[in-house]
Write a protein that holds these residues in place. Structure first.
Motif, PDB file in Angstrom:
ATOM      1  N   ASP A 110      64.076  40.334  29.334  1.00 47.31           N
ATOM      2  CA  ASP A 110      63.809  41.685  30.084  1.00 47.31           C
ATOM      3  C   ASP A 110      64.995  42.284  30.472  1.00 47.31           C
ATOM      4  O   ASP A 110      66.033  41.497  30.239  1.00 47.31           O
ATOM      5  N   THR A 111      65.163  43.312  30.677  1.00 46.05           N
ATOM      6  CA  THR A 111      66.306  44.112  31.456  1.00 46.05           C
ATOM      7  C   THR A 111      65.945  44.798  32.673  1.00 46.05           C
ATOM      8  O   THR A 111      64.757  45.352  33.013  1.00 46.05           O
ATOM      9  N   VAL A 125      68.341  40.151  31.296  1.00 47.65           N
ATOM     10  CA  VAL A 125      68.146  38.977  31.847  1.00 47.65           C
ATOM     11  C   VAL A 125      68.375  37.955  30.824  1.00 47.65           C
ATOM     12  O   VAL A 125      67.396  37.675  29.728  1.00 47.65           O
ATOM     13  N   THR A 126      69.457  37.362  31.046  1.00 51.17           N
ATOM     14  CA  THR A 126      70.120  36.463  29.875  1.00 51.17           C
ATOM     15  C   THR A 126      70.346  34.963  30.729  1.00 51.17           C
ATOM     16  O   THR A 126      71.020  34.050  29.894  1.00 51.17           O
ATOM     17  N   SER A 135      59.773  42.138  25.599  1.00 56.19           N
ATOM     18  CA  SER A 135      60.654  42.353  26.494  1.00 56.19           C
ATOM     19  C   SER A 135      60.261  43.650  27.353  1.00 56.19           C
ATOM     20  O   SER A 135      59.789  44.638  26.690  1.00 56.19           O
ATOM     21  N   LYS A 136      60.518  43.722  28.272  1.00 59.06           N
ATOM     22  CA  LYS A 136      60.140  45.026  29.321  1.00 59.06           C
ATOM     23  C   LYS A 136      61.523  45.390  29.987  1.00 59.06           C
ATOM     24  O   LYS A 136      62.350  44.739  30.133  1.00 59.06           O
ATOM     25  N   THR A 137      61.455  46.551  30.368  1.00 62.52           N
ATOM     26  CA  THR A 137      62.419  47.150  31.293  1.00 62.52           C
ATOM     27  C   THR A 137      61.749  47.491  32.625  1.00 62.52           C
ATOM     28  O   THR A 137      60.720  48.070  32.912  1.00 62.52           O
ATOM     29  N   ILE A 138      62.523  46.899  33.715  1.00 60.58           N
ATOM     30  CA  ILE A 138      62.153  46.920  35.078  1.00 60.58           C
ATOM     31  C   ILE A 138      63.092  47.703  35.898  1.00 60.58           C
ATOM     32  O   ILE A 138      64.219  47.395  35.838  1.00 60.58           O
ATOM     33  N   ILE A 159      62.235  41.181  42.460  1.00 61.05           N
ATOM     34  CA  ILE A 159      61.884  41.331  41.224  1.00 61.05           C
ATOM     35  C   ILE A 159      61.574  40.253  40.372  1.00 61.05           C
ATOM     36  O   ILE A 159      62.363  39.040  40.779  1.00 61.05           O
ATOM     37  N   VAL A 160      60.544  40.092  39.468  1.00 71.40           N
ATOM     38  CA  VAL A 160      60.165  39.009  38.851  1.00 71.40           C
ATOM     39  C   VAL A 160      60.402  39.618  37.340  1.00 71.40           C
ATOM     40  O   VAL A 160      59.661  40.532  36.976  1.00 71.40           O
TER      41      VAL A 160
END
Length: 99
Positions: free
Chosen positions: A29-30, A73-74, A2-5, A23-24
């Motif tokens: 991710d968060t 992102v859930t 996972s990443k933080t955008i 945003i994609v």
């Protein structure tokens, strides 16, 4: 993994904006909305996201530079609309695409 955008919310001579406003992200991710300048909120309006479930609640007004609002992102794959309520008529809106 996972990443933080990071998305910056600003008001300047060119207007009010989310940067980036497209945003994609992937599940897990968060999206971290961070105040640069101004007073803003983040709202994934149910009326503007028909048929979408699990939308995050609207943030409180963010006022202090560096203040953040994290959106895990859930939710299901798809395209989601979001806006800053006080500045939507000035074009402060964007989309989150979940893959």
């Amino acid at each position: 993994t996972s990443k933080t955008i990071v998305v910056t919310l600003t008001s300047d001579a060119t207007g009010n904006s989310f940067t980036p406003n497209e945003i994609v992200a992937s599940a897990g991710d968060t999206v971290r909305f961070t105040i640069g300048v101004g007073v803003h909120n983040v709202n994934f309006l149910p009326d503007s996201n028909p048929g979408k479930a699990g939308l995050p609640k609207a943030s409180d007004m963010l006022q202090l530079p560096g203040q953040t609002y994290d959106v895990p992102v859930t939710f299901a794959s798809g395209r989601y609309y979001f806006q800053c309520d006080p500045h939507v008529l000035l074009g402060m809106k964007g989309h989150l695409t979940v893959k």
